[in-house]
Design a protein around this motif. Structure first.
Motif, PDB file in Angstrom:
ATOM      1  N   LEU A  59     -10.310  11.986  39.028  1.00  0.00           N
ATOM      2  CA  LEU A  59      -9.774  11.474  37.679  1.00  0.00           C
ATOM      3  C   LEU A  59      -8.327  11.878  37.346  1.00  0.00           C
ATOM      4  CD1 LEU A  59     -12.868  10.855  36.477  1.00  0.00           C
ATOM      5  CD2 LEU A  59     -11.855   9.290  37.809  1.00  0.00           C
ATOM      6  N   GLY A  60      -8.253  13.797  36.601  1.00  0.00           N
ATOM      7  CA  GLY A  60      -6.773  14.613  36.262  1.00  0.00           C
ATOM      8  C   GLY A  60      -7.156  14.963  34.906  1.00  0.00           C
ATOM      9  N   ARG A  61      -6.676  14.924  34.943  1.00  0.00           N
ATOM     10  CA  ARG A  61      -6.421  15.686  33.301  1.00  0.00           C
ATOM     11  C   ARG A  61      -5.389  14.089  32.674  1.00  0.00           C
ATOM     12  NH1 ARG A  61      -3.469  20.819  32.899  1.00  0.00           N
ATOM     13  NH2 ARG A  61      -1.908  19.971  34.342  1.00  0.00           N
ATOM     14  N   CYS A  62      -5.464  14.008  30.865  1.00  0.00           N
ATOM     15  CA  CYS A  62      -4.917  12.966  30.028  1.00  0.00           C
ATOM     16  C   CYS A  62      -4.923  13.509  28.852  1.00  0.00           C
ATOM     17  CB  CYS A  62      -5.464  11.759  30.704  1.00  0.00           C
ATOM     18  SG  CYS A  62      -7.128  11.577  29.663  1.00  0.00           S
ATOM     19  N   ASN A  63      -3.977  12.631  28.086  1.00  0.00           N
ATOM     20  CA  ASN A  63      -3.687  13.338  26.801  1.00  0.00           C
ATOM     21  C   ASN A  63      -4.758  12.791  25.658  1.00  0.00           C
ATOM     22  OD1 ASN A  63      -3.222  10.363  26.215  1.00  0.00           O
ATOM     23  ND2 ASN A  63      -1.339  11.067  26.445  1.00  0.00           N
ATOM     24  N   VAL A  64      -5.111  12.793  24.503  1.00  0.00           N
ATOM     25  CA  VAL A  64      -5.978  12.612  23.261  1.00  0.00           C
ATOM     26  C   VAL A  64      -5.731  11.434  23.966  1.00  0.00           C
ATOM     27  CG1 VAL A  64      -7.098  12.883  21.205  1.00  0.00           C
ATOM     28  CG2 VAL A  64      -6.019  14.924  22.460  1.00  0.00           C
ATOM     29  N   GLU A  65      -5.194  10.421  23.268  1.00  0.00           N
ATOM     30  CA  GLU A  65      -5.134   8.895  23.023  1.00  0.00           C
ATOM     31  C   GLU A  65      -5.244   8.326  24.639  1.00  0.00           C
ATOM     32  OE1 GLU A  65      -1.000   5.660  23.485  1.00  0.00           O
ATOM     33  OE2 GLU A  65      -0.376   7.823  22.326  1.00  0.00           O
ATOM     34  N   THR A  66      -5.025   8.991  25.697  1.00  0.00           N
ATOM     35  CA  THR A  66      -5.627   7.700  26.633  1.00  0.00           C
ATOM     36  C   THR A  66      -6.971   8.068  26.657  1.00  0.00           C
ATOM     37  OG1 THR A  66      -3.081   8.552  27.955  1.00  0.00           O
ATOM     38  CG2 THR A  66      -5.449   7.678  28.993  1.00  0.00           C
ATOM     39  N   ALA A  67      -7.059   9.276  26.272  1.00  0.00           N
ATOM     40  CA  ALA A  67      -8.779   9.595  26.146  1.00  0.00           C
ATOM     41  C   ALA A  67      -9.445   8.559  25.034  1.00  0.00           C
ATOM     42  CB  ALA A  67      -9.506  11.463  25.990  1.00  0.00           C
ATOM     43  N   ASP A  68      -9.061   8.092  24.053  1.00  0.00           N
ATOM     44  CA  ASP A  68      -9.462   7.665  22.929  1.00  0.00           C
ATOM     45  C   ASP A  68      -9.858   6.157  23.239  1.00  0.00           C
ATOM     46  OD1 ASP A  68     -10.013   9.417  20.853  1.00  0.00           O
ATOM     47  OD2 ASP A  68      -8.172   8.754  19.943  1.00  0.00           O
ATOM     48  N   ARG A  69      -8.267   5.773  24.559  1.00  0.00           N
ATOM     49  CA  ARG A  69      -8.232   4.201  24.488  1.00  0.00           C
ATOM     50  C   ARG A  69      -9.795   4.217  25.934  1.00  0.00           C
ATOM     51  NH1 ARG A  69      -2.503   1.998  25.908  1.00  0.00           N
ATOM     52  NH2 ARG A  69      -3.204  -0.228  25.809  1.00  0.00           N
ATOM     53  N   LEU A  70      -9.413   4.585  26.775  1.00  0.00           N
ATOM     54  CA  LEU A  70     -10.346   5.047  27.610  1.00  0.00           C
ATOM     55  C   LEU A  70     -12.141   5.000  27.209  1.00  0.00           C
ATOM     56  CD1 LEU A  70     -11.541   4.233  30.600  1.00  0.00           C
ATOM     57  CD2 LEU A  70     -10.965   7.115  30.729  1.00  0.00           C
ATOM     58  N   SER A  71     -12.695   5.310  26.052  1.00  0.00           N
ATOM     59  CA  SER A  71     -13.365   5.365  25.175  1.00  0.00           C
ATOM     60  C   SER A  71     -13.624   3.917  24.234  1.00  0.00           C
ATOM     61  CB  SER A  71     -13.344   6.654  24.295  1.00  0.00           C
ATOM     62  OG  SER A  71     -13.752   7.698  25.193  1.00  0.00           O
ATOM     63  N   ALA A  72     -12.261   3.397  24.285  1.00  0.00           N
ATOM     64  CA  ALA A  72     -12.687   2.197  23.367  1.00  0.00           C
ATOM     65  C   ALA A  72     -13.129   1.319  24.530  1.00  0.00           C
ATOM     66  CB  ALA A  72     -11.108   2.239  22.660  1.00  0.00           C
ATOM     67  N   VAL A  73     -12.045   1.277  25.568  1.00  0.00           N
ATOM     68  CA  VAL A  73     -12.554   0.074  26.587  1.00  0.00           C
ATOM     69  C   VAL A  73     -14.491   0.030  26.674  1.00  0.00           C
ATOM     70  CG1 VAL A  73     -12.259  -0.499  28.882  1.00  0.00           C
ATOM     71  CG2 VAL A  73     -10.877  -0.252  27.304  1.00  0.00           C
ATOM     72  N   LEU A  74     -14.717   1.578  26.938  1.00  0.00           N
ATOM     73  CA  LEU A  74     -15.926   1.300  27.191  1.00  0.00           C
ATOM     74  C   LEU A  74     -16.983   1.470  26.415  1.00  0.00           C
ATOM     75  CD1 LEU A  74     -15.559   5.143  29.552  1.00  0.00           C
ATOM     76  CD2 LEU A  74     -16.014   2.970  30.621  1.00  0.00           C
ATOM     77  N   GLU A  75     -17.406   1.575  24.641  1.00  0.00           N
ATOM     78  CA  GLU A  75     -17.492   1.157  24.069  1.00  0.00           C
ATOM     79  C   GLU A  75     -17.764  -0.194  24.123  1.00  0.00           C
ATOM     80  OE1 GLU A  75     -15.977   3.161  20.795  1.00  0.00           O
ATOM     81  OE2 GLU A  75     -16.915   5.350  21.181  1.00  0.00           O
ATOM     82  N   GLY A  76     -16.519  -1.466  24.320  1.00  0.00           N
ATOM     83  CA  GLY A  76     -16.374  -2.666  24.642  1.00  0.00           C
ATOM     84  C   GLY A  76     -17.051  -3.362  25.333  1.00  0.00           C
ATOM     85  N   ALA A  77     -17.257  -2.917  26.449  1.00  0.00           N
ATOM     86  CA  ALA A  77     -17.778  -3.130  27.919  1.00  0.00           C
ATOM     87  C   ALA A  77     -19.317  -2.967  27.363  1.00  0.00           C
ATOM     88  CB  ALA A  77     -17.577  -1.677  28.936  1.00  0.00           C
ATOM     89  N   ARG A  78     -19.683  -1.763  26.420  1.00  0.00           N
ATOM     90  CA  ARG A  78     -21.514  -1.583  26.603  1.00  0.00           C
ATOM     91  C   ARG A  78     -21.607  -2.396  25.339  1.00  0.00           C
ATOM     92  NH1 ARG A  78     -20.763   3.891  26.309  1.00  0.00           N
ATOM     93  NH2 ARG A  78     -20.392   3.766  23.906  1.00  0.00           N
ATOM     94  N   GLN A  79     -20.835  -3.176  24.525  1.00  0.00           N
ATOM     95  CA  GLN A  79     -21.480  -3.834  23.085  1.00  0.00           C
ATOM     96  C   GLN A  79     -21.556  -5.480  24.305  1.00  0.00           C
ATOM     97  OE1 GLN A  79     -18.297  -3.454  20.658  1.00  0.00           O
ATOM     98  NE2 GLN A  79     -19.293  -0.896  19.800  1.00  0.00           N
ATOM     99  N   ARG A  80     -20.700  -6.015  24.978  1.00  0.00           N
ATOM    100  CA  ARG A  80     -20.872  -7.176  25.578  1.00  0.00           C
ATOM    101  C   ARG A  80     -22.241  -7.559  25.979  1.00  0.00           C
ATOM    102  NH1 ARG A  80     -15.620  -6.737  29.965  1.00  0.00           N
ATOM    103  NH2 ARG A  80     -14.444  -5.819  28.500  1.00  0.00           N
TER     104      ARG A  80
END
Length: 80
Positions: A59-80
């Motif tokens: 998966l490689g490395r990413c900056n903090v902004e990308t990690a936050d966006r990825l976390s938000a997507v995963l959190e949104g998926a869990r809430q469905r």
């Protein structure tokens, strides 16, 4: 190893690595749809080599902004 067995093994190896690359491509496309780009996303080359590869997705490395966006997507998926 006979030529037929060698060819069969090569086919399985090619299939396994090909399937792993398809998974990476699907992941890349899905992340892009969510507005997320992981620049280093790829198959880990060493795990994809040899007679019996066990491909790993790097998966490689990413900056903090990308990690936050990825976390938000995963959190949104869990809430469905």
């Amino acid at each position: 190893m006979s030529a037929v067995k060698g060819t069969e093994a090569h086919g399985r190896t090619t299939d396994r690595v090909g399937a792993a690359q398809e998974a990476v491509d699907r992941l890349r496309a899905g992340l892009a749809e969510a507005g997320i780009i992981l620049p280093s996303l790829r198959l880990e080359p060493v795990s994809s080599a040899g007679n019996d590869p066990a491909p790993l997705v790097d998966l490689g490395r990413c900056n903090v902004e990308t990690a936050d966006r990825l976390s938000a997507v995963l959190e949104g998926a869990r809430q469905r």
